[in-house]
Design an enzyme around this catalytic site. Structure first.
Site, short mmCIF file in Angstrom:
data_model
loop_
_atom_site.label_atom_id
_atom_site.label_comp_id
_atom_site.label_asym_id
_atom_site.label_seq_id
_atom_site.Cartn_x
_atom_site.Cartn_y
_atom_site.Cartn_z
N GLU A 196 10.88 7.92 -16.48
CA GLU A 196 9.53 8.45 -16.70
C GLU A 196 9.08 8.12 -18.13
O GLU A 196 7.92 7.75 -18.35
CB GLU A 196 9.50 9.95 -16.48
CG GLU A 196 9.68 10.36 -15.02
CD GLU A 196 9.68 11.87 -14.85
OE1 GLU A 196 9.17 12.57 -15.74
OE2 GLU A 196 10.21 12.35 -13.84
N SER A 214 15.98 21.15 -15.68
CA SER A 214 14.77 21.93 -15.94
C SER A 214 15.15 23.17 -16.74
O SER A 214 16.24 23.73 -16.59
CB SER A 214 14.13 22.35 -14.61
OG SER A 214 13.19 23.38 -14.81
N LYS A 242 16.94 21.38 -10.44
CA LYS A 242 16.22 20.14 -10.74
C LYS A 242 17.14 19.06 -11.31
O LYS A 242 18.05 19.32 -12.09
CB LYS A 242 15.09 20.40 -11.73
CG LYS A 242 13.94 21.22 -11.17
CD LYS A 242 13.23 20.52 -10.02
CE LYS A 242 12.53 19.25 -10.43
NZ LYS A 242 11.45 19.50 -11.42
N HIS A 277 0.82 -1.22 0.00
CA HIS A 277 0.00 0.00 0.00
C HIS A 277 0.86 1.27 0.00
O HIS A 277 0.41 2.33 0.44
CB HIS A 277 -0.96 0.03 1.20
CG HIS A 277 -1.74 -1.23 1.37
ND1 HIS A 277 -2.88 -1.51 0.65
CD2 HIS A 277 -1.53 -2.30 2.18
CE1 HIS A 277 -3.35 -2.69 1.02
NE2 HIS A 277 -2.55 -3.20 1.93
#
Length: 460
Positions: free
Chosen positions: A296, A283, A289, A162
């Site tokens: 991804e 970024s 970043k 979970h």
């Protein structure tokens, strides 16, 4: 609309040429041109059989074979290009250029075959190569997981259910979970390969042919394990394509789950790992970043592969036997699925090979959140306490810790005994993450002994 398009090689039935817009709409050459090697290989095997069986003169068969081989060389050298060709598919491209090269004798090549069984052959030849290419990359990715598991063997991290901390596990154990996922993927593709490895040529348009062809001779020439039994099924069948892409969708799914975990783990809130610069991006506006874009994108590509599977399944589901022009649309999702999964595997492998894991951070998190509470319950069970009672006692221990803002190992022995007299000093060993991991010694468990056994098994 204009009707200025030239008539194709097989348009004798018609008075006028196909409409230009219709030709542009119906052409598949920009997609199926990548089958040119397979189309020529199949044609070479077919014409050799035609000559050997006396269906066409041997000298004609030899002339056609030489022409096909010359075409192959011209395409390989870039002298003959697909761009701008007026042909509607790879078959007409090859036949037209062969006719330009050797004259009308080229027309004998199509004796005893149809584009229906011809494209079925091309696709199966392609699939045999494509499946093996993906399997090779799966093996390489599995090796990356084995090496990472070996290199980080002592590292402990929290296992989750979970997305809540559950029990400590070895990082090696976690990495090997992906090894076994990929092993199943490899086996599914191997099983699919057996159903791909069937010669369709000879089914002709749908009913077979009146010529005395030798299908088994062609199968032997092309290295197929067997010959298809039913000409109708042969022409209509796309199971092998759907099954192969279904297997690929599971590869993509597994890589997507890996991508999700690495995206989470590399976030500062987790801090479990750091993806190498080669697989990270910055970024355009935020200089600080460090984005895990590689995984991804791998995660996102899984949706694409599932779409390819859905497109193939949906394309075929309503078609009557045998061939329907709808099936022209089957190559694009097939090619895309293989290209996408192959690239995703290569990226995932590179990420696993170069990612560094923060052992200290993982271990510090693994022990928090009462992750060893189950070990306390097991500790009591070994002292003869029924598990349900042990569960209740351990729950009371957790409540005490929560109310006082402490972890299990922060309690004194006196506090342990106040909760239950059967606790003694050995409980402190039970609540350590190392003890928790070592105690899970069942087959397939996360103890170092079992994971080492698993690692050696995986290496074989």
């Amino acid at each position: 609309m204009s009707n200025s398009a030239s008539k194709p090689l097989w348009s004798g039935r018609f008075d006028t040429a196909i409409d230009d817009a219709m030709l542009r709409f119906s052409t598949s050459l920009p997609i199926d041109c990548r089958l040119w090697r397979h189309d020529i290989s199949g044609s070479l095997a077919h014409v050799e059989m035609l000559g050997a069986c006396g269906i066409i003169p041997a000298e004609d068969a030899a002339q056609i074979a030489r022409g096909l081989e010359e075409l192959q060389g011209e395409i390989e050298r870039g002298e003959l290009r697909f761009e701008g060709a007026p042909d509607e598919d790879i078959h007409s491209f090859i036949e037209r250029n062969l006719t330009l090269k050797i004259g009308p004798v080229a027309g004998k090549l199509h004796t005893a075959r149809s584009r229906n069984d011809q494209i079925a052959l091309d696709v199966r030849l392609y699939l045999r190569e494509a499946i093996r290419a993906v399997q090779t990359e799966i093996r390489a990715t599995q090796t990356a997981f084995l090496e990472a598991a070996d290199a980080n063997f002592t590292a402990i991290l929290p296992g989750y259910t979970h997305l809540q901390r559950a029990q400590p596990v070895l990082l090696a154990h976690h990495l090997l979970a992906y090894f076994w996922m990929l092993q199943r993927d490899f086996e599914r593709l191997e099983s699919a390969f057996g159903r791909v490895d069937v010669l369709p040529l000879g089914a002709a348009a749908l009913a077979g042919t009146t010529f005395p062809i030798d299908r088994h001779r062609v199968a032997k020439t092309l290295g197929f394990a067997r010959v298809s039994e039913n000409s109708l099924d042969t022409v209509a069948d796309r199971d092998h394509m759907i099954e192969s892409v279904s297997a690929l969708s599971l590869v993509a799914l597994h890589l997507s789950r890996l991508g999700e975990e690495l995206v989470l783990w590399s976030a500062p809130e987790f801090g479990f790992c750091r993806l190498d610069d080669r697989y990270s991006t910055g970024s355009s506006i935020m200089p600080q970043k460090r984005n895990p874009d590689s995984m991804e994108i791998v995660r996102g590509k899984a949706a694409r592969v599932l779409g390819d599977f859905n497109a193939l399944w949906t394309l075929v589901k309503g078609l009557p036997l045998t061939y329907n022009r709808d099936l022209q649309e089957d190559k694009e999702p097939l090619f895309d699925a293989f290209d996408t999964v192959l690239a995703s595997l290569q990226i995932a492998r590179g990420v696993i090979e170069t990612t560094t894991f923060n052992h200290e951070k993982m271990k510090s998190v693994a022990g928090g959140g009462f992750a060893t509470a189950t070990d306390v319950a097991d500790y009591l069970v070994r002292k003869g306490v029924p598990f349900r009672e042990a569960h209740e006692i351990t729950g009371a221990v957790v409540r005490v810790c929560e109310k006082s803002g402490r972890e299990l190992w922060d309690l004194s022995l006196e506090e342990w005994k106040n909760l239950d007299a059967r606790f003694d000093e050995s409980v402190f060993e039970a609540v350590k993450v190392e003890g928790s991991v070592a105690g899970r010694n069942s087959y397939g468990g996360t103890s170092p002994t079992r994971v080492r056994e698993q690692l050696e098994l995986a290496k074989t």
